[in-house]
Enzyme design. Structure first.
Site, short mmCIF file in Angstrom:
data_model
loop_
_atom_site.label_atom_id
_atom_site.label_comp_id
_atom_site.label_asym_id
_atom_site.label_seq_id
_atom_site.Cartn_x
_atom_site.Cartn_y
_atom_site.Cartn_z
N HIS A 17 -2.04 -5.32 -9.68
CA HIS A 17 -2.41 -3.95 -9.37
C HIS A 17 -3.76 -3.60 -9.99
CE1 HIS A 17 -1.78 0.55 -9.92
NE2 HIS A 17 -1.70 0.39 -8.62
N GLU A 44 -5.27 -6.81 -5.93
CA GLU A 44 -5.30 -5.55 -5.18
C GLU A 44 -6.56 -4.76 -5.47
OE1 GLU A 44 -3.95 -2.02 -6.51
OE2 GLU A 44 -3.53 -1.17 -4.55
N ASP A 46 -8.42 -1.34 -4.64
CA ASP A 46 -8.50 -0.06 -3.95
C ASP A 46 -9.95 0.08 -3.49
OD1 ASP A 46 -5.86 0.69 -4.60
OD2 ASP A 46 -6.50 1.50 -6.54
N HIS A 59 -10.51 3.07 -7.74
CA HIS A 59 -9.29 3.80 -7.40
C HIS A 59 -9.61 5.16 -6.80
CE1 HIS A 59 -5.76 6.40 -8.33
NE2 HIS A 59 -5.11 5.35 -7.87
O1 G3P Z 1 -1.37 0.69 -3.66
C1 G3P Z 1 -0.21 0.77 -4.40
C2 G3P Z 1 -0.43 1.76 -5.48
O2 G3P Z 1 -1.59 1.37 -6.16
C3 G3P Z 1 -0.60 3.13 -4.92
O3 G3P Z 1 -0.94 3.98 -5.88
O4 G3P Z 1 -2.67 5.49 -6.67
O5 G3P Z 1 -2.24 3.38 -7.87
O6 G3P Z 1 -3.37 3.33 -5.68
P1 G3P Z 1 -2.38 4.03 -6.55
CA CA Z 2 -3.58 0.96 -4.77
#
Ligand code: G3P
Ligand code: CA
Length: 357
Positions: A17, A44, A46, A59
């Site tokens: 994450h 991952e 963003d 993010h």
């Molecule tokens: O993408 C999964 C999770 O990361 C969603 O929440 O706000 O951490 O991107 P966020």
């Molecule tokens: Ca995310």
């Protein structure tokens, strides 16, 4: 290259994450590198977009949350007020800066109170582009002996669409040009919105993941005046509707899969039928977000987490693996990999979560 990681493997996947964000400022090549070395299956990013149309990993489009832009005098006059997804914010925003300008910035820890140890890396790392992240993942494949998956999330897609900077075609072009084209490629594309996933389903064969928040509704649905909420989408019928355009769901872990008791304690017996309904609809289930720090854990693991930084999260993950999830987003990827190893070795029964009070 041996591409043993695909998006359809039967073993649950470990999704790092924002990289190994428990150990490094998130969304940096360093954080992704640590995650890969710790054994994750997917990294991952963003994604937000720049003024000149480059996809970068953050993010938030508000840059002062996770970069040193606020301390750079040359950018002081660029601070502004902007409404993003219906919320008025003050700061510096990705859509106002070119990639050349973004590259002058350095990442900082986004939650310094929780992760003060990460702050020693503040100012060391650039803001990476999606292209650089793909190059990094491919560069590690010989060392890991398998493909490293990419799991990008489009952030604020309606906001960027309205700003004249749609993300979707650029995202698809970048991935296709990198060789990720077929439905079994080691890629998942995720979004909290519906319309842009429906659009993506017409632009690519890559698998799509509908994220589900614990409250509220997708921003695009609000803009259209639709009442569709995340809770509506998580019903048996709602999940079948998602399966028309997506291949999986990314639900908030507690609200949708195992709600804690009123005292915040987590028990396997509280599991909802969500995973069953999603699987009936043919959807994979990748909940978010698993974190090792005591403040993020259920009450029946918190005291133990103050003494042991690993076993409480591993045990929480084993509860969710036993509930049938197909993967998970985790800030400490090495603990996620250990949970999957134990689960696959059949060492996950009688999880001792209740003995950790
Ligand atoms: O993408 C999964 C999770 O990361 C969603 O929440 O706000 O951490 O991107 P966020
Ligand atoms: Ca995310």
């Amino acid at each position: 290259m041996n591409t043993t990681v695909t998006n359809s493997q039967t073993q649950p996947i470990v999704i790092a994450h924002r990289g190994a964000s428990g150990y490094m400022p998130e969304h940096t090549l360093a954080a992704y590198s640590i995650a890969i070395l710790q054994g994750c299956d997917f990294i991952e990013p963003d994604l937000v977009i720049t003024k000149d149309g480059h996809l970068i990993a953050r993010h938030d489009n508000r840059l002062d949350i996770s970069t040193d832009i606020a301390s750079r005098p040359g950018f002081a006059s660029r601070k502004t007020t902007r409404t993003v997804d219906g919320v008025e914010l003050e700061g510096w925003f990705s859509e106002d800066f070119t990639l050349t300008e973004i590259k002058q910035l350095r990442a900082i820890e986004r939650i310094p109170e929780t992760r003060p140890h990460n702050c020693r890396f503040d100012g060391m790392f650039e803001i990476p582009t999606l292209t650089e992240i793909i190059q990094l993942a491919k560069g590690f494949e010989p060392l890991r002996g398998k493909a490293i998956g990419i799991y990008p999330e489009t952030k604020h897609p309606s906001h960027f669409q309205q700003a004249g900077l749609p993300m979707e075609q650029t995202l698809v072009n970048t991935l296709h040009e990198a060789g990720y084209t077929n439905p079994d490629a080691p890629v998942f594309l995720q979004s909290l919105e519906v319309s842009n996933l429906r659009l993506l389903s017409t632009l690519t064969n890559l698998p799509l993941i509908q994220l589900l928040r614990a409250t509220g509704q997708p921003r695009d649905q609000a803009i259209c005046g639709n009442s569709l909420s995340y809770d509506d989408m998580a019903t048996r019928t709602g999940l079948k509707n998602i399966a028309e355009y997506a291949q999986g769901v990314g639900p908030e872990k507690y609200h949708f899969i195992i709600p804690p008791d009123r005292d915040g304690a987590l028990h396997a017996s509280n599991a909802t039928p969500f995973v069953q309904y999603a699987h009936e609809a043919g959807l994979k289930v990748h909940p978010y977000t698993f974190r090792a720090e005591a403040e993020f854990l259920p009450s029946n693991l918190q005291a133990y987490a103050l003494r042991d930084k690993q076993e409480p999260l591993i045990n929480e993950l084993l509860l969710f693996l036993n509930a049938g999830v197909d993967g998970f987003f985790v800030d400490q990827p090495e603990l996620g990999a250990e949970a999957v190893r134990r689960f696959m070795a059949g060492r996950s029964k009688n999880v001792p979560i209740d003995f950790m009070r």
